[in-house]
Each structure stands twice: as C-alpha cells, then as structure tokens.
Design a protein around this motif. Structure first.
Motif, PDB file in Angstrom:
ATOM      1  N   THR A   1      21.087 136.842 -15.387  1.00 27.17           N
ATOM      2  CA  THR A   1      22.408 137.445 -15.165  1.00 27.17           C
ATOM      3  C   THR A   1      22.242 138.631 -14.234  1.00 27.17           C
ATOM      4  N   VAL A   2      23.113 138.740 -13.228  1.00 24.45           N
ATOM      5  CA  VAL A   2      23.130 139.921 -12.370  1.00 24.45           C
ATOM      6  C   VAL A   2      24.562 140.426 -12.246  1.00 24.45           C
ATOM      7  N   ARG A   3      24.677 141.725 -12.056  1.00 25.47           N
ATOM      8  CA  ARG A   3      25.981 142.322 -11.758  1.00 25.47           C
ATOM      9  C   ARG A   3      25.924 142.837 -10.327  1.00 25.47           C
ATOM     10  N   ASP A   4      26.662 142.179  -9.446  1.00 23.24           N
ATOM     11  CA  ASP A   4      26.678 142.553  -8.037  1.00 23.24           C
ATOM     12  C   ASP A   4      27.697 143.664  -7.851  1.00 23.24           C
ATOM     13  N   LEU A   5      27.204 144.859  -7.519  1.00 25.27           N
ATOM     14  CA  LEU A   5      28.070 146.039  -7.456  1.00 25.27           C
ATOM     15  C   LEU A   5      28.407 146.465  -6.037  1.00 25.27           C
ATOM     16  N   GLY A   6      28.488 145.498  -5.145  1.00 25.50           N
ATOM     17  CA  GLY A   6      28.939 145.819  -3.793  1.00 25.50           C
ATOM     18  C   GLY A   6      28.552 144.738  -2.817  1.00 25.50           C
ATOM     19  N   ASP A   7      29.536 143.939  -2.400  1.00 30.33           N
ATOM     20  CA  ASP A   7      29.297 142.917  -1.402  1.00 30.33           C
ATOM     21  C   ASP A   7      30.227 143.162  -0.216  1.00 30.33           C
ATOM     22  N   ARG A   8      30.215 142.235   0.715  1.00 35.19           N
ATOM     23  CA  ARG A   8      31.139 142.310   1.842  1.00 35.19           C
ATOM     24  C   ARG A   8      32.176 141.203   1.694  1.00 35.19           C
ATOM     25  N   ASP A   9      33.432 141.597   1.752  1.00 34.51           N
ATOM     26  CA  ASP A   9      34.534 140.630   1.806  1.00 34.51           C
ATOM     27  C   ASP A   9      34.541 139.648   0.622  1.00 34.51           C
TER      28      ASP A   9
ATOM     29  N   LEU B   1      32.248 138.090  -0.938  1.00 37.11           N
ATOM     30  CA  LEU B   1      31.387 136.908  -0.852  1.00 37.11           C
ATOM     31  C   LEU B   1      30.682 136.609  -2.167  1.00 37.11           C
ATOM     32  N   SER B   2      30.427 137.628  -2.974  1.00 40.26           N
ATOM     33  CA  SER B   2      29.734 137.383  -4.247  1.00 40.26           C
ATOM     34  C   SER B   2      30.600 136.566  -5.203  1.00 40.26           C
TER      35      SER B   2
END
Length: 393
Positions: free
Chosen positions: A103-111, A113-114
């Motif tokens: 499990t990951v928490r993505d705390l900043g992508d572009r547009d 995409l995550s």
C-alpha cells in the motif's frame, strides 16, 4: 480455492511475540484464519515459505510516483508528457510491490495521474500496491510543488473550492502544503504558505466530504498552523528555521494533545554514488534531535520515505526505514515494524483492512529471509510477496 501459507514465524503487525510455525488461510483475497501449527484444510493450495518470516505487507504513507528518483527529478518530470510519466509510475508501482510495499499513499502527482494508476492496480494486484491518491497538492502560486498543478490564491473560499475540486476528481486524501519545501526553487521550507484560518477551511471542507487532510510542514509556524487547523497528519514536522532547526516545545505539546501523527520521511536506500547537498548533511543530526523530542512527547511517528524525490529515495526505500529509525531514534523492532504496518495503516485510515495479519484483513503479506524482530535489516531480504491473496513475487 483456499490458500494456506506456511512459514517459520509470523509478526502479525501488532504483537511483539511472534507466532511460531504459522499457517495463514486465505480465501477470496482475505485472511480467514491464522493459526500456529496444524494441517491445512483438504483441497487448499499450500504455499510453504520454509524458514521465512511472514509479516503484513508494508505501507508507505508518503510517496510521489510521478517523480523518478533522479538527481533532477523536477526537471525530468517537467520535460515528460503524461504517457511518459505514467510509464514511470507503472514501473515504480511494480518495483514497490516487489519490495513488499503493498500500500502506498501518493501525496503529490501531476494532473491526477495517480488516480488513473490507482484504478489500474485496483483491478490487477500484480500491477502494483494499493494506491491512496491525493492528486496535485494544494499550494500557493509559486509555492512548494506549484508545478504539479495545484496552485491557488490563498483564502478560505479558494481553498475550499480547491478541496471540492479534488473531491470531485475522486481523491482519497487532501494534501496541503502548509510551508515551502526543499524541492522547489524559490520556496523556503521554514516559511508558512497558508494561514491557520485557510488551513482550517480546507480541513473542514475535507472532513465534510469524508476525506482526511494531511499537511506538508517544515517550519514552526506552518506546523502550528496545521495543528490549529486540525489536520489528520503532519508530513515531515522538522521545525526548520532559515538556516538550522529549532524545536518549539509549545507546538510539540499541542501536537501531542491533539494526537496528530507525524510522518517522518526518514527511509532512504543507500546509494554510494550520491552525496546529499551540504545543507541536508548539516541539518540531519539536528532533525534527529527534534524527533527525539517528538517521540519523548508521545507523538506517534510513522516511518515513510517521500519516495521519488531524489537518488536516496527510490520507490523501494521504505524497507530500509525501520533500521534507520532504530539507529537514530531507538525503539524496539516490534515498535518500528508497527510504524510501517499497523500504525501506518491507522494513520492512512485503512486500519480496518491493512497492516495486520488477522482474520478479515486483506491478504497483503510479505515474507522475508531472517527474523526482522531480531534484525530489522531482514526487511530488505524479500522471499515472497502477496497482494490480496495473489502471489506477486
């Protein structure tokens, strides 16, 4: 078909005493029973992991899949189109999963995409970890990570609107940039970007929409603003000043009273070919001293990585984190393993399904050679990985 997983010992995500000779029964991606010894049910598919230790799949509460962990990750992201960025993200997701990070928490992508990648991994457990996605972080015009697309003009009305826009896109968490950051030229980590009132408006709106809110915060005033706003978590929490680090006991006490966990983005993977900037080399021992005060105050400290931002932060860095925390901050192996399993799940709001090996939980399992309850470096010796009952390594 039911699957029966055998190993030498098991850390269930909570109990410091391991289960010897465990047998974990899995059906339809969920754990249905955990026992010590005994025979598997008739007809079950038996997976015998020999002398390996079983533990819950690891949870990294702070990653950036869109960054490629290069020395110029910001410029490389800017130069790539969405298809290229998604290719990088897909490769990173597979690498994270192979390292036992389920499990990951993505705390900043572009547009956003995550979110696309989140939906892909939701239907294919072999494609990567479960992803909790924030989309572009909410920041100011030239503030930290403005280039990801989440920049707004400060103000209660605009920040509420930004939270609503993120919610409409389907994010899992709201990421707020309460201070500047090291990654963004012209941004100062010690200076606040939003007032406490602005952050409170964002948190209120997020909670109204049943979303948690976490705040990137380095400097003392930004941390204090985030605490006053009632955020669910603080990322970094380093108490940086213009040229040093200085913990504020009053703010630390406020964090402790509020029960807000701090994500210590301490995990990094050794890279002898890379030397960190002199500023960070100077600050690291001072930040360690701050976290010793944070721990002494009883504040939950969650081990995470900030993966993607640079050469010491590849997406598979998290397994190195607990041993680093032991070296710098102390703690028992069980406590440090909880910080990347059950306590990380609690901080991410997934404690009902993730971070434990127990009946009713998702069958996210990591098997390692050796015994991480005796030697935390065993976390990097991956033997097998399962996500939702599917063996992916």
């Amino acid at each position: 078909m039911m699957m029966a997983v055998r190993a030498s010992r098991l850390f269930d995500g909570v109990d410091a005493k391991p289960v010897e000779c465990p047998l974990v029964l899995v059906e339809d991606g969920r754990i249905v029973a955990v026992q010590s010894g005994g025979d598997p049910p008739d007809g079950a598919q038996v997976v015998d992991l020999g002398t390996a230790t079983l533990l819950p799949g690891l949870i990294d509460s702070h990653v950036h899949l869109a960054f490629d962990a290069s020395v110029d990750s910001v410029d490389r992201l800017a130069a790539a189109d969405d298809d290229q960025v998604l290719a990088t993200m897909r490769a990173s997701a597979r690498l994270a999963l192979s390292a036992g990070i389920t499990t990951v928490r993505d705390l900043g992508d572009r547009d956003y995409l995550s979110l696309k990648l989140r939906d892909e991994t939701a239907t294919d457990p072999t494609a990567g970890p479960r992803i909790l996605a924030a989309g572009p972080p909410i920041t100011t015009g030239n503030g930290h990570c403005w280039f990801l697309g989440g920049a707004i003009t400060p103000g209660a009305g605009t920040i509420r609107a930004a939270v609503r826009a993120h919610a409409e896109r389907g994010v899992d968490v709201i990421k707020l940039m309460a201070t500047g950051g090291e990654l963004t030229p012209g941004s100062a980590s010690h200076l606040p970007q939003f007032t406490a009132a602005d952050l409170r408006a964002a948190v209120d709106e997020a909670h109204r929409l049943n979303l948690p809110a976490t705040a990137h915060a380095h400097g003392t005033q930004g941390i204090a603003n985030a605490v006053a706003a009632g955020v669910d978590m603080i990322e970094h929490g380093t108490f940086m000043t213009a040229d040093s680090v200085a913990a504020d006991p009053t703010v630390i006490a406020a964090i402790a009273r509020a029960g807000i966990p701090i994500g210590a983005t301490i995990a990094q993977k050794p890279n002898p070919a890379y030397t960190p900037p002199p500023r960070m080399i100077q600050l690291i021992p001072l930040i360690v001293a701050v976290f010793q005060q944070i721990q002494a105050a009883g504040i939950p400290v969650i081990c995470s990585s900030d993966a993607g931002i640079g050469p010491l932060k590849p997406i598979d860095a998290l397994p190195y984190g607990p041993a680093m925390m032991a070296k710098h901050l102390g703690g028992t192996p069980a406590e440090l393993l909880r910080s990347v399993t059950s306590e990380a799940a609690r901080a991410c709001g997934t404690a009902d399904r993730k971070g434990r090996i127990a009946p009713g939980f998702d069958a996210d399992l990591l098997a390692v050679d050796g015994d991480p309850l005796a030697d935390l470096t065993a976390l990097t010796a991956v033997h097998a990985v399962f996500r939702e009952g599917v063996q992916v390594r």
